[in-house]
Enzyme design. Structure first.
Site, PDB file in Angstrom:
ATOM      1  N   GLU A 608       0.851  -1.183   0.000  1.00 62.49           N
ATOM      2  CA  GLU A 608       0.000   0.000   0.000  1.00 62.49           C
ATOM      3  C   GLU A 608       0.886   1.230   0.000  1.00 62.49           C
ATOM      4  O   GLU A 608       2.033   1.194   0.421  1.00 62.49           O
ATOM      5  CB  GLU A 608      -0.894   0.014   1.248  1.00 62.49           C
ATOM      6  CG  GLU A 608      -1.922  -1.099   1.263  1.00 62.49           C
ATOM      7  CD  GLU A 608      -2.904  -0.955   2.428  1.00 62.49           C
ATOM      8  OE1 GLU A 608      -2.872   0.095   3.119  1.00 62.49           O
ATOM      9  OE2 GLU A 608      -3.705  -1.875   2.626  1.00 62.49           O
ATOM     10  N   HIS A 672      -4.709   6.889   0.788  1.00 60.84           N
ATOM     11  CA  HIS A 672      -3.827   5.736   0.705  1.00 60.84           C
ATOM     12  C   HIS A 672      -4.449   4.721  -0.240  1.00 60.84           C
ATOM     13  O   HIS A 672      -5.612   4.843  -0.633  1.00 60.84           O
ATOM     14  CB  HIS A 672      -3.551   5.134   2.079  1.00 60.84           C
ATOM     15  CG  HIS A 672      -4.719   4.427   2.687  1.00 60.84           C
ATOM     16  ND1 HIS A 672      -5.756   5.089   3.298  1.00 60.84           N
ATOM     17  CD2 HIS A 672      -5.019   3.098   2.772  1.00 60.84           C
ATOM     18  CE1 HIS A 672      -6.639   4.214   3.745  1.00 60.84           C
ATOM     19  NE2 HIS A 672      -6.217   2.985   3.432  1.00 60.84           N
ATOM     20  N   HIS A 674      -5.329   0.686  -1.576  1.00 68.59           N
ATOM     21  CA  HIS A 674      -5.589  -0.690  -1.148  1.00 68.59           C
ATOM     22  C   HIS A 674      -5.095  -1.622  -2.228  1.00 68.59           C
ATOM     23  O   HIS A 674      -5.217  -1.304  -3.413  1.00 68.59           O
ATOM     24  CB  HIS A 674      -7.093  -0.916  -0.912  1.00 68.59           C
ATOM     25  CG  HIS A 674      -7.537  -0.462   0.453  1.00 68.59           C
ATOM     26  ND1 HIS A 674      -8.840  -0.548   0.895  1.00 68.59           N
ATOM     27  CD2 HIS A 674      -6.826   0.078   1.491  1.00 68.59           C
ATOM     28  CE1 HIS A 674      -8.930  -0.078   2.114  1.00 68.59           C
ATOM     29  NE2 HIS A 674      -7.716   0.318   2.512  1.00 68.59           N
ATOM     30  N   ASP A 686      -8.699   2.418   8.888  1.00 68.47           N
ATOM     31  CA  ASP A 686      -9.020   3.610   8.094  1.00 68.47           C
ATOM     32  C   ASP A 686     -10.052   4.478   8.810  1.00 68.47           C
ATOM     33  O   ASP A 686      -9.988   5.716   8.767  1.00 68.47           O
ATOM     34  CB  ASP A 686      -9.551   3.207   6.712  1.00 68.47           C
ATOM     35  CG  ASP A 686      -8.520   2.403   5.922  1.00 68.47           C
ATOM     36  OD1 ASP A 686      -7.317   2.507   6.265  1.00 68.47           O
ATOM     37  OD2 ASP A 686      -8.904   1.701   4.972  1.00 68.47           O
TER      38      ASP A 686
END
Lengths: 746, 366
Positions: A608, A672, A674, A686
């Site tokens: 990630e 960010h 996944h 999250d």
């Protein structure tokens, strides 16, 4: 040729011509057949050999005999007479002088004072040869062209109103210079005492003529009668009635001006498509004409009715001198002369009539672009006159009103004004906005820009402003479909200013405490020379004129170097946006943000990755613009199952963006990625991140955003104090979808 | 726009055709000027040609209408000839396809220039490339058989009168060349008369639908032209003898117009009267590639009586009669350039000026 006595030539110019023809080393394609003289002219007869194509539109011959009249005092251009009996005078540009019966060729378009500077003997011969060449090819006289478009610039001039021809003709002003008259007419009557030199006007409209059927204009009253009388037997009677009006009777010593309208149609019986207009003065006074026609007799400067009527004399003795007729400009004619592409009017609104607005307005009106509504609620103050079009006379008057007056002086009925403020809408402003094809925002006010962006009645808008130094011009424009709104383009402009090296210093001197891009023109502490304002306004006027004829959006910057005058042009790439409308507020995410997140995600797989989101917002209008997703700082931790954003060098970088964009750009939140297997939905971790943002930012009043970039879509959630959080997804398969994508109200 | 260029080289022929697409055809090359005579007003043809070629070293077609000196002088010094190494260096101009009448191959007992060009033509013909031979007399087949070549193998290199030359076509080049003469019988007699076996052609240019027709008539005598007219009429090919530009035959010799010179004006033979007076189109131009025409009675052409006829005919057509050594003026002749465009032909008439001065070298300054 040996028996020609060249010594009789007194004119230097005639002698030079003879020398050229006789002595030139190379072929001149001319030879002299005889020379002669009159009291004031030297006459040189020569045969010219023009270069001619085999097929000729006008039957010019391989050898054309002409006579040149050289004025001994060299006070006029040589006159050129064709010596060919069957010369096709009706087809080419010719002119007749009252003192001679012959027809002269219209060879000179320039004034003699200009022409004589470069008229060498060879240039004279070459001009004549070229004239024949161009005449033969039909270039000089094409079908549908006015019969005499090349009336010498030195002739008398009649200036008539723009648009349709007047139904009544009144002389409004007369001026005279070197014996050449310029007469201005208008439709409404003018008090006689205001016109120092009187020209009574007789007006006649000819029956419609088929294009090209008329080969020559009338040269005397008899020829004019022959043109009119077949369809209007009362022509002479009408002329007599006019002569017998008291207005004419009392000015029997004056010369009449005869205005002839000639409607032209494509085919017999068709509708007239255009109207040619001729104006003539006469060699005789009104009184003399009246006597010749048997209607009046003269008594001093006055004419009196003659009873019974006398016989009609020879009307061919009344010579008609052609005048140049010039129509005042309307917008369409101005556009044509300015080289503007469009045949059509565009309805424009100018928001702001300050330095930028007034200069651009006047420039564009000169190009025939409009009509306009100018909106400004400010008054002209003395210092404004340095940079605005208005002068001292306008001090204390509304800016909009005075700019309107000046623009309408350029082209009448082009501008209306509203003394008002777009941020305090009234019906007049709303009406102007909804009717306009394009709103031009010259206000240098981000609030006004936002207000216009939000107005759904607007068809299209553009914003024009200077940077605080007054050296750079910025134009931001929506596309014709308004897929992108002005404020969304503005947000991307700020990001470009924050990051592009070529824009270093663009907003450097902005006052961060007050406004985002200060209005250079309102800042009295910073001198701004008018030449700089006008240079950049000229560029803006050109670009905006082009904008009215194109559909795409744009963001352009011109950077002027005041030391050299050099201007650098920069065109910014604009990305489409994805809009998420939540209750009472909305967020717009640039396609560039999505593209960057996806690329950074792809490069980091299987790990990630992430970073911070950058953008701007308008707390008043409740809009958030996300314009950038930054990559992970080097001290971040990137693994297949989690991502922890580091902080190395991040703050200085974001502070730099903020400074370079005059405080417009700021941190907006976190993003960010996944991995492929995980959906683009928040995990438990999250949710904690979003809660962290909420706890830390919400109380301060800033908006906060979290985005998760998955393999097929990007999820985002945003919050703002005073509003409920919003959440939505953007599918990756869809290419930059410009339209509004409904979000989920959370 | 195509251009057709005639050079002031006295009683001699050279006509360069430059097509809009850059291809070129040169009809005859006769560099007649005497470099040692400073009063010789004839142009330096090699220099003029090289100037026009502007560095190019090949011409698509070079036609030698016949091998008289006034049609090929110095050709062997200027062109790259395939048949012998001594005519081969980098500066020479190559001939992609050479056009010659059959007589140029068959004539015997020739010397000098003609002999060299005959050698070149024979070489190309035997090799089977880079040549087109006009007319197919029986002797030509014999020439091949004598050298062990099957005449059928050379058939594609031979054009008969009444056909179009395959080197150019209207679609790509905007021009076609129709050959009227020679006929086979011109070269099958015991004695070959060069002038009458020469190439006589019509070129038809086309620009935006406007056709401009050029007749190149070499040095053929009036009897041959009469025959050409007869044959053309027989085949209902009258359009092939129409003309907008006519390079009148044999430097305005009366022998190419009629049997008698005449006193004031040569009377044309019947078929020639038709050719000039009926077939010339409006504004047509006749060109006499010849010396200045004086009123002196001369044996050699040009004959002023014959010129008077051409002058009158073209005047009636609304055109012009131009003598190469008189254009644009007798004391300083220059190449005659005709532009071929959508309005037919235009004689370029450019008055000299500083433009001419700076385009040539200045005289030596002391």
């Amino acid at each position: 040729m040996s028996d020609i006595d060249f010594s009789i030539l007194r004119s230097e110019r005639a002698r030079a011509l003879a020398a050229y023809v006789l002595e030139s080393v190379d072929a001149t394609f001319a030879h002299i057949t005889s020379v002669s003289m009159t009291e004031s002219f030297d006459l040189v007869d020569l045969v010219l050999e023009p270069q001619l194509p085999q097929d000729r539109v006008i039957p010019i011959l391989n050898r054309e005999p002409v006579r040149l009249f050289f004025s001994v005092s060299d006070d006029a251009a040589p006159s050129v007479l064709s010596l060919r009996a069957d010369f096709p005078t009706g087809l080419v540009h010719t002119t007749r002088y009252s003192f001679m019966k012959e027809t002269f060729l219209c060879v000179w378009e320039e004034k003699w004072q200009e022409l004589r500077r470069s008229l060498t003997a060879q240039a004279l011969i070459e001009r004549l040869r070229t004239w024949f060449t161009r005449t033969a090819s039909g270039e000089l006289h094409q079908e549908g062209q006015p019969l005499e478009p090349l009336i010498p610039a030195a002739s008398h001039t009649l200036i008539i109103p723009a648009g349709r021809f007047p139904s009544t003709w009144h002389v409004a002003a007369v001026s005279e210079s070197d014996g050449i008259y310029t007469v201005i007419v208008r439709e409404g009557a003018v008090a006689a005492e205001k016109v120092p030199l009187q020209f009574p006007i007789f007006f006649v409209e000819l029956p419609p003529q088929v294009h090209g059927s008329l080969k020559s204009r009338p040269y005397d009253l008899q020829e004019l009668r022959q043109l009119v009388e077949p369809s209007d037997e009362s022509f002479l009677a009408g002329f007599a009635d006019w002569l017998l009006l008291e207005a004419q009777l009392e000015v029997a010593d004056k010369h009449a001006l005869i205005v002839v309208l000639l409607p032209k149609m494509r085919e017999a019986g068709g509708e007239p498509e255009q109207t040619e207009i001729w104006a003539f003065s006469t060699n005789e006074t009104i009184g003399t004409i009246g006597e010749l026609l048997g209607y009046t007799y003269n008594e001093g400067k006055r004419a009196r009715l003659r009873v019974p009527r006398g016989p009609v004399g020879e009307t061919n003795k009344i010579t008609l001198f052609g005048w140049r007729v010039v129509q005042r400009l309307d917008r369409s004619a101005a556009r044509r002369l300015a080289g503007h592409a469009s045949q059509h009017d565009r309805r424009l609104v100018a928001v702001g009539a300050g330095a930028l607005g007034s200069n651009v307005l006047i420039n564009m009106v000169h190009s025939g672009i409009g009509p306009w509504t100018v909106i400004d609620d400010d008054l002209v103050l003395p210092h404004n006159t340095v940079r605005q079009v208005q002068g001292d006379w306008a001090v204390g008057l509304p800016k909009a009103e005075s700019a309107k007056a000046m623009a309408n002086d350029v082209i009448p009925e082009t501008v209306v004004s509203i003394c008002g403020n777009v941020l305090k809408r009234d019906q007049a402003i709303n009406a102007a906005f909804s009717e306009a094809d394009l709103i031009l925002d010259f206000s240098a006010s981000p609030a006004a820009l936002g207000n216009i962006a939000d107005d759904v009645s607007v068809k299209r808008a553009a914003s024009v402003f200077f940077n605080p130094d007054g050296t750079d011009l910025v134009i931001l424009a929506e596309d014709a479909e308004r897929k992108l709104k002005l404020d969304e383009i503005e947000a991307q402009y700020f990001f470009a200013v924050g990051t592009a090296r070529v824009l270093d210093g663009h907003l450097a001197s902005a006052r961060l405490d007050l406004v985002r891009y200060a209005n250079a023109c309102q800042d009295l502490s910073r001198p701004l020379p008018p030449w700089q304002v006008q240079t950049l306004c000229g560029i803006a006027a050109g670009k905006l004129a082009a904008l009215t004829e194109t559909d795409s959006s744009l963001a352009c910057i011109w950077r002027l170097n005041p030391a050299t005058g050099e201007t650098r042009f920069l065109s910014l790439k604009i990305h489409d946006v994805h809009r998420h409308v939540f209750g009472g507020w909305h967020i717009a995410v640039s396609q560039a943000v999505l593209a960057d997140m996806r690329e950074l995600r792809r490069r980091s797989l299987p790990n990630e990755t992430g970073g911070v989101l950058i953008g701007s917002f308008d707390a008043a209008r409740r809009v958030v613009h996300v314009v950038a997703a930054l990559p992970a700082p080097p001290d971040s931790r990137q693994t297949p199952t989690y991502f922890i954003r580091g902080a190395k060098d991040l703050k200085p970088y974001v502070d730099g963006l903020s400074a370079r964009s005059a405080g417009s750009l700021s941190y907006l939140g976190e993003w960010h990625s996944h991995p492929d297997a995980a959906p683009a939905k928040p995990s438990g971790d999250d949710e904690k991140v979003f809660q962290y943002l909420r706890d830390n930012i919400r109380p301060s009043g800033f908006p906060y955003v979290m985005a998760i970039c998955g393999s097929n879509e990007t999820w985002l959630r945003a919050g703002w104090f005073g509003n409920s959080d919003g959440e939505g997804t953007i599918g990756h398969s869809t290419r930059a979808s410009p339209g509004v994508k409904p979000g989920n109200d959370a | 726009m195509h251009t057709v260029r005639f050079f002031p080289i006295g009683n001699a022929d050279s006509c360069l055709i430059e097509l809009e697409n850059g291809r070129r055809a040169l009809f005859d090359f006769a560099d007649m000027r005497d470099p040692d005579d400073s009063n010789d007003k004839r142009c330096d043809l090699e220099k003029e040609l090289r100037d026009v070629l502007d560095g190019a070293k090949e011409i698509d077609v070079v036609a030698f209408t016949h091998l008289d000196t006034d049609h090929c002088k110095r050709a062997k010094d200027v062109f790259y000839l395939e048949h012998a190494e001594k005519y081969q260096d980098d500066e020479r101009i190559k001939i992609k396809t050479m056009w010659v009448p059959a007589s140029a191959i068959l004539e015997v007992g020739v010397t000098g220039q003609a002999r060299t060009l005959r050698a070149e033509a024979r070489h190309r013909f035997i090799e089977g490339k880079g040549i087109r031979v006009f007319s197919r007399p029986e002797k030509l087949d014999q020439f091949l058989r004598d050298r062990g070549i099957d005449p059928a193998k050379r058939r594609n290199l031979i054009s008969d009168a009444g056909t179009l030359c395959p080197e150019f076509n209207p679609e790509h080049d905007g021009v076609e060349f129709f050959v009227h003469s020679p006929f086979a019988e011109h070269s099958d007699g015991e004695l070959i008369v060069r002038n009458d076996s020469a190439i006589f052609m019509q070129a038809t240019f086309s620009v935006e639908g406007r056709e401009t027709k050029l007749i190149l008539s070499a040095d053929v005598g009036y009897e041959t032209i009469e025959e050409i007219v007869r044959v053309t009429k027989y085949h209902n090919n009258e359009a092939r003898l129409e003309w907008d530009i006519n390079n009148v035959p044999h430097h305005s010799s009366y022998k190419s117009l009629g049997p008698e010179k005449g006193k004031e004006e040569t009377t044309p033979a019947e078929n020639l009267e038709w050719l000039y007076e009926e077939q010339g189109r409006k504004g047509a131009i006749a060109i006499s590639t010849s010396d200045v025409i004086t009123e002196d009675e001369t044996t050699q052409p040009p004959h002023f009586q014959t010129a008077a006829y051409y002058r009158r005919v073209t005047k009636d057509l609304g055109g012009d009669f131009i003598v190469t050594m008189e254009h644009p003026k007798s004391d300083k002749p220059k190449p005659l350039i005709l532009e071929i465009g959508k309005s037919g032909s235009t004689v370029r008439k450019f008055a000299g000026s500083s433009a001419t001065i700076i385009s040539t070298a200045a005289p030596r300054a002391g």
